[in-house]
Scaffold this active site. Structure first.
Site, short mmCIF file in Angstrom:
data_model
loop_
_atom_site.label_atom_id
_atom_site.label_comp_id
_atom_site.label_asym_id
_atom_site.label_seq_id
_atom_site.Cartn_x
_atom_site.Cartn_y
_atom_site.Cartn_z
N GLU A 286 1.10 -1.27 0.11
CA GLU A 286 0.08 0.17 -0.02
C GLU A 286 0.91 1.20 0.21
O GLU A 286 0.42 2.27 0.74
CB GLU A 286 -1.03 -0.19 1.19
CG GLU A 286 -0.16 0.00 2.63
CD GLU A 286 0.13 -1.35 3.12
OE1 GLU A 286 0.32 -2.25 2.33
OE2 GLU A 286 0.33 -1.37 4.30
N HIS A 310 -8.03 -3.86 -1.13
CA HIS A 310 -7.51 -4.07 0.02
C HIS A 310 -6.42 -3.07 0.09
O HIS A 310 -6.17 -2.24 1.36
CB HIS A 310 -6.74 -5.58 0.03
CG HIS A 310 -5.75 -5.62 1.26
ND1 HIS A 310 -6.25 -6.29 2.65
CD2 HIS A 310 -4.56 -5.33 1.61
CE1 HIS A 310 -5.43 -6.28 3.46
NE2 HIS A 310 -4.28 -5.58 3.05
N GLU A 311 -5.61 -2.71 -0.70
CA GLU A 311 -4.39 -1.70 -0.80
C GLU A 311 -5.00 -0.48 -0.97
O GLU A 311 -4.48 0.38 -0.16
CB GLU A 311 -3.37 -2.02 -1.95
CG GLU A 311 -2.80 -3.48 -2.15
CD GLU A 311 -2.24 -4.08 -0.90
OE1 GLU A 311 -2.08 -3.27 0.13
OE2 GLU A 311 -2.13 -5.38 -0.82
N HIS A 314 -5.99 0.47 2.77
CA HIS A 314 -4.92 0.99 3.59
C HIS A 314 -4.63 2.65 3.34
O HIS A 314 -4.01 3.17 4.44
CB HIS A 314 -3.75 0.25 3.14
CG HIS A 314 -3.29 -0.83 3.66
ND1 HIS A 314 -3.22 -1.33 5.05
CD2 HIS A 314 -2.97 -2.14 3.20
CE1 HIS A 314 -3.05 -2.49 5.32
NE2 HIS A 314 -2.93 -3.10 4.14
N GLU A 333 -3.71 -4.33 9.30
CA GLU A 333 -4.29 -5.31 8.44
C GLU A 333 -5.66 -6.18 8.63
O GLU A 333 -6.47 -6.14 7.70
CB GLU A 333 -3.22 -6.49 8.29
CG GLU A 333 -1.80 -6.09 7.94
CD GLU A 333 -1.85 -5.74 6.49
OE1 GLU A 333 -2.95 -5.82 5.61
OE2 GLU A 333 -0.91 -4.85 6.11
N ASP A 390 9.25 -10.71 9.92
CA ASP A 390 8.97 -11.40 8.43
C ASP A 390 8.88 -12.82 8.56
O ASP A 390 8.34 -13.68 7.82
CB ASP A 390 10.18 -11.19 7.53
CG ASP A 390 10.43 -9.70 7.08
OD1 ASP A 390 9.33 -9.21 6.86
OD2 ASP A 390 11.57 -9.26 6.82
N TYR A 398 -4.75 -10.47 9.75
CA TYR A 398 -5.77 -9.95 8.74
C TYR A 398 -7.16 -10.80 9.01
O TYR A 398 -8.09 -9.99 9.21
CB TYR A 398 -5.24 -10.61 7.43
CG TYR A 398 -3.95 -10.26 6.61
CD1 TYR A 398 -2.91 -10.40 7.08
CD2 TYR A 398 -4.17 -9.15 5.78
CE1 TYR A 398 -1.73 -9.82 6.76
CE2 TYR A 398 -2.77 -8.66 4.95
CZ TYR A 398 -1.61 -9.05 5.59
OH TYR A 398 -0.64 -8.66 5.09
N1 BES Z 1 1.14 -4.37 3.93
C1 BES Z 1 0.78 -5.78 3.13
C2 BES Z 1 1.91 -6.54 2.76
C3 BES Z 1 3.13 -6.59 3.72
C4 BES Z 1 2.87 -6.70 4.92
C5 BES Z 1 4.50 -6.31 3.22
C6 BES Z 1 3.96 -6.95 5.88
C7 BES Z 1 5.45 -6.31 4.32
C8 BES Z 1 5.13 -6.86 5.64
C9 BES Z 1 -0.30 -5.68 2.15
O1 BES Z 1 -1.19 -4.73 2.12
C10 BES Z 1 -0.88 -7.02 1.98
O2 BES Z 1 -1.60 -7.40 2.87
N2 BES Z 1 -0.99 -7.49 0.92
C11 BES Z 1 -1.66 -8.90 0.70
C12 BES Z 1 -2.85 -8.66 -0.06
C13 BES Z 1 -4.14 -8.67 0.52
C14 BES Z 1 -5.28 -8.74 -0.42
C15 BES Z 1 -4.39 -9.61 1.78
C16 BES Z 1 -0.51 -9.96 -0.09
O3 BES Z 1 0.59 -9.54 -0.27
O4 BES Z 1 -1.08 -11.00 -0.22
ZN ZN Z 2 -2.44 -5.23 3.89
#
Ligand code: BES
Ligand code: ZN
Length: 617
Positions: A286, A310-311, A314, A333, A390, A398
């Site tokens: 996002e 989703h994005e 955010h 999330e 990570d 989520y």
């Molecule tokens: N902010 C997250 C991605 C993220 C989280 C990157 C933690 C680094 C550390 C992003 O908004 C996200 O949640 N992406 C999801 C998609 C969503 C539809 C659940 C993904 O990457 O799958």
């Molecule tokens: Zn997210």
């Protein structure tokens, strides 16, 4: 060089002026409020040559002769510090500590009375975890190289020395120098190009007037072109991808209108999208004004646009109101997943969103299995204590977080809950908050409701509480019965499955037991034409079944997908499913060797982490 190296003991969790266990940011020290960033992207050496000026909120006051000398602690990871300079270009003392394996190295700068600007000249490492450098062969055009950043949760420090905590929001101006054949983009105000400092280079200038957490600083450079989606939105992608992307994401303006209706005006001027090469380790990120996306969301039929919802969401939850540190990640999330589902419901209807909740439920069950339901990593409010965010990233914040908000929504009714959320956003916009601040606001605005729904258990205990909201529909029941009945020989006919949506098929496939016999795999593939699916959620769910079933006809496709796509959401489950049989474990090792050179370091770690859990053989 003005920087010496010396070990300093770590006092995580003891130091009250350190609000973030994942950063050396110290609340009591001067705050950098604005950055002047100059990044020279050297594609040959794969290094960023950087110069950043941290503009302090106020000049350092006259120094009390008996008091401690003022210092500024910054986060760095793999940076080679060349000079640290004060306002007039004079050298400031600075010490780089030994590296902590997760946090990196603290850079402690000695400030002088009157210091209001600290300039650091440095080089990032070629293997900076916050970046991926791609050779032309790793792009879809195949001619120009590419680079992109991915800083969440704690990787900004591998590219810029700064107070790398979400509580330390900054505005910035930036100059990105790239080879003149490339276009640089940034999650910031429009880039203006000018001739660069050397022949064959161009410099793009950006400005970010809104204060953002450092993990939202973002940029990319490559062979990029754009198409307008609406007056305030355009899509950036490589030329060979941009038309398909423009078709896929045409719904963006409608999503923005829906989100604004729920949350209030969009605060970031433009909402652009950037499609990255397939090694991008996430589905979407996002970054403000410029969402980063994996190309795997381009299914061809707009069936994966929930990632955009989703994005976009955010922009309010996460980017306006930000988690104070990674232990409150669910605030980002969970709220965003809740909002994403509300957008999907408004645009695609109740049936569609019920399926989305059901798909999430299966993901949640898998995550509980991965950690164990009693694991502290299944809490919403976590206590990572400086452990690697990570390594424990999962869908729990989520799906569990969003369910907690649905519970509140159902307890007070949608109208009151929506009004509560609007007040929440109004109250905390452009700030970074903790779970405890959220709870205090909830208790103030909706007294008694937290107690009624068991907020303490939801936020602080592992697992999924008994009173979790249910999402039901007749259609969902049918699909679950069909998938769950597979083992008893239930097989829908060709006519029956005609016209199934991607989500319907995904719910069904998720419920199909595994492992399957080869003939059952063959039946599934033929009935649903799975091997050639352009929807990666479906394709990967199928390949996961095939891998867990040791189904050899799918091996080539598994190899192909994993060599092409580095998205961790697909890398993890596929490698996990390949752990079940000697032959697929062999396949996994072979695929890893072929895929790893093209993967982002995060994806390599994810795959290796899964393979380390394989039993011998
Ligand atoms: N902010 C997250 C991605 C993220 C989280 C990157 C933690 C680094 C550390 C992003 O908004 C996200 O949640 N992406 C999801 C998609 C969503 C539809 C659940 C993904 O990457 O799958
Ligand atoms: Zn997210």
């Amino acid at each position: 060089m003005a920087v010496s190296s010396q070990p300093v003991p770590r006092v995580i969790g003891v130091d009250v002026s350190r609000p973030d266990p994942h950063s050396y940011f110290d609340d009591e020290q001067p705050r950098a409020r604005h950055l002047e960033l100059e990044l020279d992207l050297d594609f040959d050496a794969r290094r960023v040559v950087g110069r950043v000026t941290l503009v302090l909120e106020a000049a350092v006051p006259a120094i009390d002769p008996d008091g401690a000398l003022p210092v500024l602690d910054l986060d760095t990871d793999g940076l080679e510090i060349e000079a640290v300079l004060g306002d007039g270009g004079e050298r400031l003392g600075a010490v780089l500590d030994d590296a902590d394996p997760v946090l990196g190295r603290r850079l402690r700068v000695d400030l002088a009375a009157g210091t209001s600007r600290v300039t650091i000249e440095y080089r990032a490492a070629a293997d900076a975890i916050g970046l991926q450098w791609l050779s032309p062969e790793q792009t879809s055009g195949g001619v120009q190289p590419f680079v992109f950043s991915q800083f969440q949760a704690i990787h900004a420090r591998s590219v810029v020395p700064l107070q790398d905590s979400p509580g330390a929001r900054v505005t910035f101006e930036a100059a990105l120098t790239v080879p003149e054949s490339l276009v640089a983009v940034m999650g910031a105000g429009a880039g203006v190009a000018e001739p660069g400092p050397r022949a064959g280079t161009r410099t793009f200038r950006f400005e970010m007037p809104q204060a953002i957490p450092p993990y939202l600083i973002s940029f990319a450079a490559g062979d990029l072109v754009s198409r307008e989606l609406s007056e305030r939105s355009r899509i950036w992608a490589e030329p060979s991808v941009v038309e398909a992307a423009a078709y896929e994401f045409a719904e963006v303006e409608a999503m923005m209108a829906t989100a604004e209706g729920m949350f209030g005006a969009y605060d970031w001027d433009r909402y652009d999208l950037l499609v990255l090469p397939p090694s991008f380790p996430y589905g979407g990120m996002e970054n403000p004004r410029l969402t980063f996306l994996t190309p795997t969301v381009i299914a061809g039929d707009r069936s994966l646009t929930d990632v955009i919802a989703h994005e976009l969401a955010h922009s309010w939850t996460g980017n306006l109101i930000t988690n104070a540190n990674a232990d409150h990640f669910w605030l980002n999330e969970g709220a965003t997943t809740w909002a994403e589902r509300r957008i999907v419901e408004a645009l695609h209807g109740e049936e569609a969103v019920t399926l989305a909740w059901a798909i999430g439920e299966q993901g949640l069950a898998d995550a509980f299995e991965r950690f164990g339901v009693d694991s502290p990593f299944t809490r919403l409010r976590t206590d990572l204590g400086g452990g690697d965010p990570d390594a424990v990233y999962s869908i729990v914040p989520y799906e569990k977080g969003a369910r907690f908000l649905v519970l509140l929504e159902r307890a007070v009714g949608r109208e009151r809950f929506d009004a509560f959320l609007r007040r929440y956003i109004e109250r905390y916009r452009f700030s970074s908050i903790t779970t405890e601040e959220f709870v205090a606001f909830l208790d103030q605005e909706l007294p008694g409701v937290g107690g009624e729904v068991g907020a303490q258990e939801w936020l602080y205990e592992p697992g999924l509480p008994e009173n979790a909201p249910r999402f039901e529909s007749g259609r969902l029941e049918e699909l679950i019965a069909l998938g769950g009945g597979f083992g008893d020989g239930v097989r829908p006919s060709a006519e029956e499955v005609e016209g199934w949506s991607a989500s319907e098929l995904l719910v069904y496939l998720q419920r199909v037991p595994r492992p399957l016999a080869a003939e059952d795999c063959r039946w599934l593939d033929e009935r649903f034409e799975l091997m050639g699916r352009g929807n990666y959620e479906l394709l990967v769910e199928w390949l996961t079944i095939a891998a867990a079933s040791d189904y050899e006809p799918a091996f080539a496709r598994i190899r192909e997908v994993l060599v092409e796509v580095g998205r961790m959401k697909y890398v993890r489950p596929l490698f996990l499913a390949m752990g079940e049989h000697a032959r697929t474990r062999e396949l996994a090792r072979e695929v890893y060797a072929a895929a790893a050179p093209g993967y982002h370091e995060l994806s390599r770690r994810a795959a290796r982490d899964v393979m380390a859990g394989y039993s011998a053989g």
